[in-house]
Design a protein around this motif. Structure first.
Motif, PDB file in Angstrom:
ATOM      1  N   LYS A 160     -30.347  94.859  58.104  1.00  5.39           N
ATOM      2  CA  LYS A 160     -29.315  95.035  57.090  1.00  5.39           C
ATOM      3  C   LYS A 160     -29.522  94.047  55.941  1.00  5.39           C
ATOM      4  O   LYS A 160     -28.885  94.171  54.891  1.00  5.39           O
ATOM      5  N   ILE A 161     -30.395  93.055  56.166  1.00  7.48           N
ATOM      6  CA  ILE A 161     -30.739  92.076  55.147  1.00  7.48           C
ATOM      7  C   ILE A 161     -32.091  91.478  55.505  1.00  7.48           C
ATOM      8  O   ILE A 161     -32.437  91.361  56.684  1.00  7.48           O
ATOM      9  N   SER A 162     -32.846  91.113  54.497  1.00  3.77           N
ATOM     10  CA  SER A 162     -34.152  90.492  54.739  1.00  3.77           C
ATOM     11  C   SER A 162     -33.995  88.974  54.841  1.00  3.77           C
ATOM     12  O   SER A 162     -33.068  88.400  54.255  1.00  3.77           O
ATOM     13  N   PRO A 163     -34.893  88.331  55.560  1.00  2.00           N
ATOM     14  CA  PRO A 163     -34.857  86.859  55.615  1.00  2.00           C
ATOM     15  C   PRO A 163     -34.934  86.230  54.220  1.00  2.00           C
ATOM     16  O   PRO A 163     -34.312  85.200  53.967  1.00  2.00           O
TER      17      PRO A 163
ATOM     18  N   ARG B 194     -22.797  91.065  49.128  1.00  2.00           N
ATOM     19  CA  ARG B 194     -23.417  91.662  47.941  1.00  2.00           C
ATOM     20  C   ARG B 194     -24.837  92.160  48.214  1.00  2.00           C
ATOM     21  O   ARG B 194     -25.294  93.128  47.591  1.00  2.00           O
ATOM     22  N   VAL B 195     -25.551  91.497  49.130  1.00  2.00           N
ATOM     23  CA  VAL B 195     -26.948  91.859  49.385  1.00  2.00           C
ATOM     24  C   VAL B 195     -27.165  92.511  50.754  1.00  2.00           C
ATOM     25  O   VAL B 195     -28.293  92.819  51.113  1.00  2.00           O
ATOM     26  N   LEU B 196     -26.094  92.744  51.511  1.00  2.00           N
ATOM     27  CA  LEU B 196     -26.218  93.447  52.790  1.00  2.00           C
ATOM     28  C   LEU B 196     -26.375  94.940  52.541  1.00  2.00           C
ATOM     29  O   LEU B 196     -25.736  95.503  51.655  1.00  2.00           O
ATOM     30  N   GLN B 197     -27.238  95.580  53.339  1.00  4.80           N
ATOM     31  CA  GLN B 197     -27.449  97.025  53.239  1.00  4.80           C
ATOM     32  C   GLN B 197     -26.371  97.737  54.044  1.00  4.80           C
ATOM     33  O   GLN B 197     -26.121  97.393  55.191  1.00  4.80           O
ATOM     34  N   GLY B 198     -25.718  98.714  53.442  1.00  2.02           N
ATOM     35  CA  GLY B 198     -24.668  99.468  54.113  1.00  2.02           C
ATOM     36  C   GLY B 198     -23.345  99.266  53.403  1.00  2.02           C
ATOM     37  O   GLY B 198     -23.161  98.316  52.656  1.00  2.02           O
TER      38      GLY B 198
END
Length: 132
Positions: free
Chosen positions: A35-38, A54-58
């Motif tokens: 859901k988020i990259s490192p 803000r940067v989480l996918q979904g």
């Protein structure tokens, strides 16, 4: 991904994190679930992103569902909640990081709580994945 698949993925991921690290956090859960990259976590930790959501996918509904299943799984496993302070990395004054756009204290606490395995060998948290 439907709710049942999401629930299963959350449960399996939490079990794996606890088995590997001895605890599970929402950040680790989101990274493992892609859901988020490192890299984006690092950007947030250095204060380059105003809040994590803000940067989480979904969408927020899906993220709320993941967080609810995370808490439910931790309770089922007998994990101990531990509130953790997330402070900005880098030079300058250490400032608390925000997880949500709203900044609501309950939402922030929900995201920042880690769930720690008990030292008791009989706990569900100490069992390998698939035996719980």
């Amino acid at each position: 991904m439907n709710r049942q698949e999401l629930r299963t993925k959350v449960r399996n991921t939490v079990h794996r994190l606890v088995h590997e690290k001895g605890y599970a956090s929402s950040i680790d859960l989101f990274v493992q679930m892609e859901k988020i990259s490192p890299k984006l976590v690092e950007e947030w930790r250095f204060g380059r992103v105003p809040y994590l959501e803000r940067v989480l996918q979904g969408n927020l509904g899906q993220l709320n569902y993941i967080m609810a299943k995370f808490k439910e799984t931790a309770k089922e496993m007998g994990l101990t909640p531990s509130n953790t302070a997330y402070m900005r990395w880098g030079k300058g004054p250490k400032q608390p990081l925000r997880f949500s756009k709203s900044g609501d204290a309950n939402v922030e606490r929900h995201y920042s709580t880690h769930f720690v395995a008990n030292k008791n060998k009989d706990s569900l948290a100490s069992q390998p994945l698939g035996e719980a």
